[in-house]
Every structure is written in C-alpha cells, then in structure tokens.
Design a protein around this motif. Sequence first.
Motif, PDB file in Angstrom:
ATOM      1  N   LEU A 183       0.823  -1.207   0.000  1.00 33.65           N
ATOM      2  CA  LEU A 183       0.000   0.000   0.000  1.00 33.65           C
ATOM      3  C   LEU A 183       0.857   1.257   0.000  1.00 33.65           C
ATOM      4  N   LEU A 184       1.929   1.254   0.801  1.00 36.71           N
ATOM      5  CA  LEU A 184       2.817   2.411   0.850  1.00 36.71           C
ATOM      6  C   LEU A 184       3.470   2.677  -0.497  1.00 36.71           C
ATOM      7  N   VAL A 185       3.840   1.626  -1.185  1.00 35.62           N
ATOM      8  CA  VAL A 185       4.464   1.775  -2.494  1.00 35.62           C
ATOM      9  C   VAL A 185       3.435   2.258  -3.513  1.00 35.62           C
ATOM     10  N   ALA A 186       2.192   1.827  -3.406  1.00 40.22           N
ATOM     11  CA  ALA A 186       1.161   2.174  -4.375  1.00 40.22           C
ATOM     12  C   ALA A 186       0.589   3.571  -4.166  1.00 40.22           C
ATOM     13  N   LEU A 187       0.595   4.098  -2.952  1.00 36.70           N
ATOM     14  CA  LEU A 187      -0.033   5.384  -2.668  1.00 36.70           C
ATOM     15  C   LEU A 187       0.475   6.535  -3.519  1.00 36.70           C
ATOM     16  N   PRO A 188       1.781   6.729  -3.693  1.00 35.71           N
ATOM     17  CA  PRO A 188       2.217   7.837  -4.533  1.00 35.71           C
ATOM     18  C   PRO A 188       1.674   7.750  -5.958  1.00 35.71           C
ATOM     19  N   GLY A 189       1.486   6.562  -6.468  1.00 32.30           N
ATOM     20  CA  GLY A 189       0.936   6.387  -7.801  1.00 32.30           C
ATOM     21  C   GLY A 189      -0.533   6.753  -7.886  1.00 32.30           C
ATOM     22  N   LEU A 190      -1.225   6.738  -6.752  1.00 34.27           N
ATOM     23  CA  LEU A 190      -2.639   7.071  -6.727  1.00 34.27           C
ATOM     24  C   LEU A 190      -2.879   8.580  -6.712  1.00 34.27           C
ATOM     25  N   ALA A 191      -1.881   9.352  -6.327  1.00 36.52           N
ATOM     26  CA  ALA A 191      -2.037  10.812  -6.276  1.00 36.52           C
ATOM     27  C   ALA A 191      -2.278  11.325  -7.688  1.00 36.52           C
ATOM     28  N   GLN A 192      -3.400  12.036  -7.874  1.00 39.04           N
ATOM     29  CA  GLN A 192      -3.738  12.527  -9.197  1.00 39.04           C
ATOM     30  C   GLN A 192      -3.341  13.980  -9.370  1.00 39.04           C
ATOM     31  N   GLU A 193      -3.031  14.306 -10.598  1.00 37.42           N
ATOM     32  CA  GLU A 193      -2.730  15.679 -10.964  1.00 37.42           C
ATOM     33  C   GLU A 193      -3.982  16.532 -10.730  1.00 37.42           C
ATOM     34  N   ARG A 194      -3.794  17.721 -10.161  1.00 38.44           N
ATOM     35  CA  ARG A 194      -4.899  18.650  -9.922  1.00 38.44           C
ATOM     36  C   ARG A 194      -4.666  19.898 -10.759  1.00 38.44           C
ATOM     37  N   LYS A 195      -5.762  20.507 -11.237  1.00 37.82           N
ATOM     38  CA  LYS A 195      -5.659  21.692 -12.085  1.00 37.82           C
ATOM     39  C   LYS A 195      -6.600  22.766 -11.567  1.00 37.82           C
ATOM     40  N   SER A 196      -6.164  24.018 -11.702  1.00 36.07           N
ATOM     41  CA  SER A 196      -7.022  25.150 -11.347  1.00 36.07           C
ATOM     42  C   SER A 196      -8.073  25.343 -12.438  1.00 36.07           C
ATOM     43  N   ARG A 197      -9.032  26.197 -12.150  1.00 36.98           N
ATOM     44  CA  ARG A 197     -10.010  26.579 -13.170  1.00 36.98           C
ATOM     45  C   ARG A 197      -9.275  27.283 -14.305  1.00 36.98           C
ATOM     46  N   VAL A 198      -9.779  27.126 -15.506  1.00 39.46           N
ATOM     47  CA  VAL A 198      -9.195  27.794 -16.670  1.00 39.46           C
ATOM     48  C   VAL A 198     -10.034  29.035 -16.971  1.00 39.46           C
ATOM     49  N   HIS A 199      -9.364  30.185 -17.081  1.00 45.38           N
ATOM     50  CA  HIS A 199     -10.035  31.414 -17.478  1.00 45.38           C
ATOM     51  C   HIS A 199      -9.446  31.869 -18.806  1.00 45.38           C
ATOM     52  N   VAL A 200     -10.325  32.197 -19.733  1.00 44.67           N
ATOM     53  CA  VAL A 200      -9.924  32.611 -21.074  1.00 44.67           C
ATOM     54  C   VAL A 200      -9.699  34.117 -21.089  1.00 44.67           C
ATOM     55  N   SER A 201      -8.697  34.559 -21.852  1.00 45.23           N
ATOM     56  CA  SER A 201      -8.422  35.990 -21.984  1.00 45.23           C
ATOM     57  C   SER A 201      -9.627  36.690 -22.606  1.00 45.23           C
ATOM     58  N   ALA A 202      -9.689  37.997 -22.475  1.00 41.75           N
ATOM     59  CA  ALA A 202     -10.834  38.766 -22.974  1.00 41.75           C
ATOM     60  C   ALA A 202     -11.019  38.616 -24.486  1.00 41.75           C
ATOM     61  N   ASN A 203      -9.926  38.449 -25.217  1.00 44.39           N
ATOM     62  CA  ASN A 203     -10.028  38.287 -26.668  1.00 44.39           C
ATOM     63  C   ASN A 203     -10.236  36.824 -27.081  1.00 44.39           C
ATOM     64  N   GLY A 204     -10.273  35.914 -26.104  1.00 44.26           N
ATOM     65  CA  GLY A 204     -10.541  34.509 -26.373  1.00 44.26           C
ATOM     66  C   GLY A 204      -9.379  33.714 -26.932  1.00 44.26           C
ATOM     67  N   GLN A 205      -8.183  34.294 -26.996  1.00 45.02           N
ATOM     68  CA  GLN A 205      -7.057  33.612 -27.616  1.00 45.02           C
ATOM     69  C   GLN A 205      -6.208  32.793 -26.652  1.00 45.02           C
ATOM     70  N   PHE A 206      -6.198  33.152 -25.359  1.00 49.33           N
ATOM     71  CA  PHE A 206      -5.334  32.477 -24.395  1.00 49.33           C
ATOM     72  C   PHE A 206      -6.133  32.053 -23.169  1.00 49.33           C
ATOM     73  N   SER A 207      -5.622  31.049 -22.497  1.00 51.29           N
ATOM     74  CA  SER A 207      -6.150  30.662 -21.189  1.00 51.29           C
ATOM     75  C   SER A 207      -4.962  30.231 -20.329  1.00 51.29           C
ATOM     76  N   VAL A 208      -5.139  30.355 -19.022  1.00 55.15           N
ATOM     77  CA  VAL A 208      -4.043  30.058 -18.105  1.00 55.15           C
ATOM     78  C   VAL A 208      -4.563  29.165 -16.989  1.00 55.15           C
ATOM     79  N   ARG A 209      -3.688  28.310 -16.490  1.00 53.88           N
ATOM     80  CA  ARG A 209      -4.047  27.445 -15.363  1.00 53.88           C
ATOM     81  C   ARG A 209      -2.798  27.001 -14.628  1.00 53.88           C
TER      82      ARG A 209
END
Length: 184
Positions: A10-36
């Motif tokens: 279980l100890l060896v497997a736990l780090p593999g279970l950690a999932q990548e997390r992402k912030s909300r994506v907000h699009v630039s006012a002109n709709g060309q870019f987004s950042v997260r």
Amino acid sequence: MRRTLLALALLVALPGLAQERKSRVHVSANGQFSVRLVQEKPGQCRVEMLKESGPAWQFNGCVGTVDDFYFASNDGERFWLLRPLVEKGTKSTVEKRGKKKVTVPGWANAVVAELYDRNGQKLQERRLQDFLFGSKELGEVRQMKAHFKWLEGTLGIPGKGPRLTDEAKVEFEAVGAKTYQLTF
C-alpha cells in the motif's frame, strides 16, 4: 508477515494514486489564451498558458494553489493570480493616513493578488489593505483560525465571482460590495 507485506504494498502504491490537480481555466478577454496551474503532486507545480492550438508556454513553480483564480492577458504574456483564501499575517503595523495614525492588523498586509510574466517573475502585488481601507470594510472580512476570506462570489461569500471584462481588466468585488479592477 502477511499484514506487513500488505502495508508495504500500500505504501508503495499510494504515490501512484495521487492525481494531478488543475485550477479553473479562465480565457483571456479576446478569447485567444487561457491560463491554469497544474499541481502534479504537493510542492511540484507548473503554470501553463494555452492557445487553441496547444501550449503557448509554461514554467515550473507553485505560484498559488489550484483553488486560486488565474486570468490571462490578451497577448498571453502575463497573468493575474487572485487568492480568495489567504493565510493570516501576524504582525500589526501602524500607518499614517492623513493626520491620523491607524493600526492595521497583520492579516490586512497579506498579499491577495499578484501579476506574473511568462517566466514566473512577479511584476506586481496587491495587499488586502489596497482594497479594504477602514475598520468598517476590514470588519467585513470573513475570519477563520489561520486564514481569511475576502472575495465575493467565492468560498460561500455571496456576490459575483472575479471575472475578465471586455476591456481586458480583472474585475471583482471585495467584501463590502465595492468593485475593483486590475490591469495587465
């Protein structure tokens, strides 16, 4: 012995279970870019500026958390970070405002907004007291044990959430309902 092997597996497997997390994506006012912000694991993050065609640029670093708000500029070169939940500072300061000296609580000195460039260089920062001045306004801040909440439309505080205007300005209401804007 069997329990020990199971616990070790279980100890060896736990780090593999950690999932990548992402912030909300907000699009630039002109709709060309987004950042997260992408958190691969605790303490290991990257900021990504994206175009429709794919990544525009990225840098490694944990600026903020996945629960913060990130806003892209129209040229994709900068982004604002707004922190709705902020750790309290502890040191009160005395400031001169006009002819009066005013004691400002330590948490009012906390940084709540930061402007970054594509290399992760901080260009500007704003503190809570840049938005909330008097004791009446500061009294509207939602106090928790080690943190405070100050941004309407977030974390259970009624109101509009932070947003980008058509003029490419980050607009938000601090508690107390006054509207503020940040420019890139």
